[in-house]
Design a protein around this motif. Structure first.
Motif, short mmCIF file in Angstrom:
data_model
loop_
_atom_site.label_atom_id
_atom_site.label_comp_id
_atom_site.label_asym_id
_atom_site.label_seq_id
_atom_site.Cartn_x
_atom_site.Cartn_y
_atom_site.Cartn_z
N GLY A 46 -1.26 2.79 3.67
CA GLY A 46 -1.13 2.16 4.82
C GLY A 46 -2.16 1.57 6.05
N GLY A 47 -3.26 3.04 6.04
CA GLY A 47 -3.96 2.70 7.40
C GLY A 47 -4.88 2.82 7.40
N ARG A 48 -5.61 3.22 5.51
CA ARG A 48 -6.98 2.43 5.10
C ARG A 48 -7.04 0.68 4.46
NH1 ARG A 48 -8.53 2.87 -0.24
NH2 ARG A 48 -7.00 3.66 -0.51
N THR A 49 -5.86 0.38 4.46
CA THR A 49 -6.39 -0.92 3.81
C THR A 49 -5.29 -2.20 4.54
OG1 THR A 49 -3.59 -0.33 2.13
CG2 THR A 49 -5.89 0.09 1.07
N ASP A 50 -4.64 -1.27 5.39
CA ASP A 50 -4.36 -2.45 6.46
C ASP A 50 -2.84 -2.99 5.93
OD1 ASP A 50 -5.58 -1.76 9.10
OD2 ASP A 50 -7.00 -3.44 8.29
N LEU A 51 -2.63 -2.19 5.08
CA LEU A 51 -1.66 -3.30 4.07
C LEU A 51 -0.12 -2.30 4.46
CD1 LEU A 51 -2.30 -2.44 0.29
CD2 LEU A 51 -2.62 -4.80 1.89
N THR A 133 9.71 -10.98 -9.06
CA THR A 133 8.37 -11.00 -7.77
C THR A 133 7.93 -9.49 -8.60
OG1 THR A 133 9.55 -11.84 -5.81
CG2 THR A 133 7.72 -9.97 -5.74
N LEU A 134 6.68 -8.96 -8.70
CA LEU A 134 6.22 -8.05 -8.87
C LEU A 134 5.06 -7.29 -7.63
CD1 LEU A 134 6.01 -6.50 -12.03
CD2 LEU A 134 3.84 -7.73 -12.24
N GLN A 135 5.82 -6.16 -7.67
CA GLN A 135 4.96 -6.13 -6.35
C GLN A 135 3.92 -4.57 -7.06
OE1 GLN A 135 6.99 -4.13 -2.72
NE2 GLN A 135 6.13 -2.29 -3.54
N TRP A 136 2.79 -5.17 -6.49
CA TRP A 136 2.01 -3.73 -6.37
C TRP A 136 1.43 -2.61 -5.88
CZ3 TRP A 136 -1.11 -4.23 -11.51
CH2 TRP A 136 -0.77 -4.87 -12.46
N THR A 137 2.44 -1.92 -5.80
CA THR A 137 2.11 -0.45 -5.33
C THR A 137 0.96 0.21 -5.09
OG1 THR A 137 3.95 -0.14 -5.03
CG2 THR A 137 3.06 1.40 -4.41
N ILE A 138 -0.17 0.60 -4.24
CA ILE A 138 -1.36 0.79 -4.25
C ILE A 138 -0.81 2.70 -3.46
CG2 ILE A 138 -3.72 0.93 -2.36
CD1 ILE A 138 -3.87 -1.76 -2.65
N TYR A 139 -2.04 3.85 -4.06
CA TYR A 139 -1.79 5.24 -4.04
C TYR A 139 -3.40 5.24 -3.57
CZ TYR A 139 2.56 4.86 -6.04
OH TYR A 139 4.24 4.38 -7.01
N SER A 140 -3.76 6.32 -2.70
CA SER A 140 -4.64 7.31 -2.18
C SER A 140 -4.82 7.98 -3.64
CB SER A 140 -4.82 7.79 -0.96
OG SER A 140 -5.17 6.83 -0.02
N THR A 141 -5.85 8.44 -4.11
CA THR A 141 -5.51 8.98 -5.39
C THR A 141 -7.02 10.02 -5.54
OG1 THR A 141 -4.70 10.17 -7.52
CG2 THR A 141 -5.70 7.69 -6.74
N PRO A 142 -7.10 10.74 -6.48
CA PRO A 142 -8.47 11.37 -7.06
C PRO A 142 -8.58 10.87 -8.11
CG PRO A 142 -6.71 13.04 -6.75
CD PRO A 142 -6.04 11.96 -6.00
#
Length: 271
Positions: A46-51, A133-142
């Motif tokens: 969230g902090g990296r993407t402002d989401l 509604t389709l929600q796209w969840t974003i993850y920080s991941t290797p």
């Protein structure tokens, strides 16, 4: 198209190559749901993407454009890839082990990895927030190193041609051994399933052979879906359920493998 993740992988690859416009991606995603939102899967992301970060976080009215911004920024590095994953329990190839992304992708049976293999990148997983509604969840991941598919486009196309025959045989066998008679003609049910798949368009930039593989995989999937549906396939005992599983599981595995080969070939052709 088999899933929202497959749709986004193919269309985003075409857009990044300059072969499609953002409006094309918007139209393709709207075939899945009229509304798309985007949220971070953890505070760091969230902090990296402002989401927003919450189980139901979203950016009303700007979900797709925010999603494309993340994709553009994440794939800006040389060597970055868009990689579809279609995991199921027992087959988690291509997933970064021990991550929140991997756990949620297995539950959703789909997701997208973006970034340079062997480095930290981004994961995307679509989840239904409600029926519209389709929600796209974003993850920080290797991003794992690229797995070897072990299958060429030609091999995938041949496998799908064989799978059409095998799926038809399985359908006939399950109908023959089921208790009671089906009320509907299986051919009509298969056509209805195929019509649902046909709602989803492909970009013009997709290789012809890859499109043939995806179309044939949809055909096989439609047959298998009908084969599993009541009352055509109505196992009445544990042994009957096990027999159905052993008959259909290898075909579903073949479909998943062929779809991954075709989608990744399309993504590579756009770079």
């Amino acid at each position: 198209m088999c899933s929202p993740s497959a749709t986004l992988t193919v269309w985003a690859g075409s857009w990044l190559a300059g072969c499609s416009a953002p409006d094309d991606i918007l139209a393709a995603l709207h075939a899945w749901a009229p509304r798309h939102t985007i949220a971070a899967g953890d505070p760091v992301t969230g902090g990296r993407t402002d989401l927003p970060w919450s189980a139901h976080g979203n950016l009303p009215g700007s979900g797709v454009m925010a999603l494309l911004k993340v994709i553009r920024e994440t794939t800006a590095q040389a060597g970055a890839q868009l990689r579809l994953v279609l995991p199921v329990p027992g087959d988690v190839r291509g997933l970064p082990s021990g991550t929140a992304f991997a756990a949620d992708a297995i539950e959703a049976e789909e997701g997208i990895l973006l970034g340079v293999p062997g480095t930290d990148g981004t994961g995307l997983i679509p989840q239904w927030a409600d029926e519209d509604t389709l929600q796209w969840t974003i993850y920080s991941t290797p991003i794992p190193t690229s797995p070897r598919s072990g299958m060429s486009l030609g091999e995938a196309e041949y496998a799908m041609r064989e799978a059409v025959r095998d799926a038809a045989d399985a359908l006939m066998k399950l109908h023959t051994t089921s208790v009671g008679a089906a009320d509907s003609d299986p051919r009509e049910l298969i056509e209805a399933e195929l019509a649902d798949y046909a709602r989803h368009d492909y970009p013009d930039s997709i290789p012809l052979r890859a499109r043939r593989i995806l179309d044939t995989a949809d055909h096989v999937a439609a047959i298998l879906t009908v084969a599993q549906r009541e009352p055509a396939a109505s196992p009445t005992s544990a042994s009957a359920i096990g027999a159905q599983e052993s008959l259909l599981r290898p075909l579903w595995d073949a479909i998943r493998a062929a779809r991954l080969v075709a989608v990744h070939a399309s993504a590579r052709s756009n770079h």
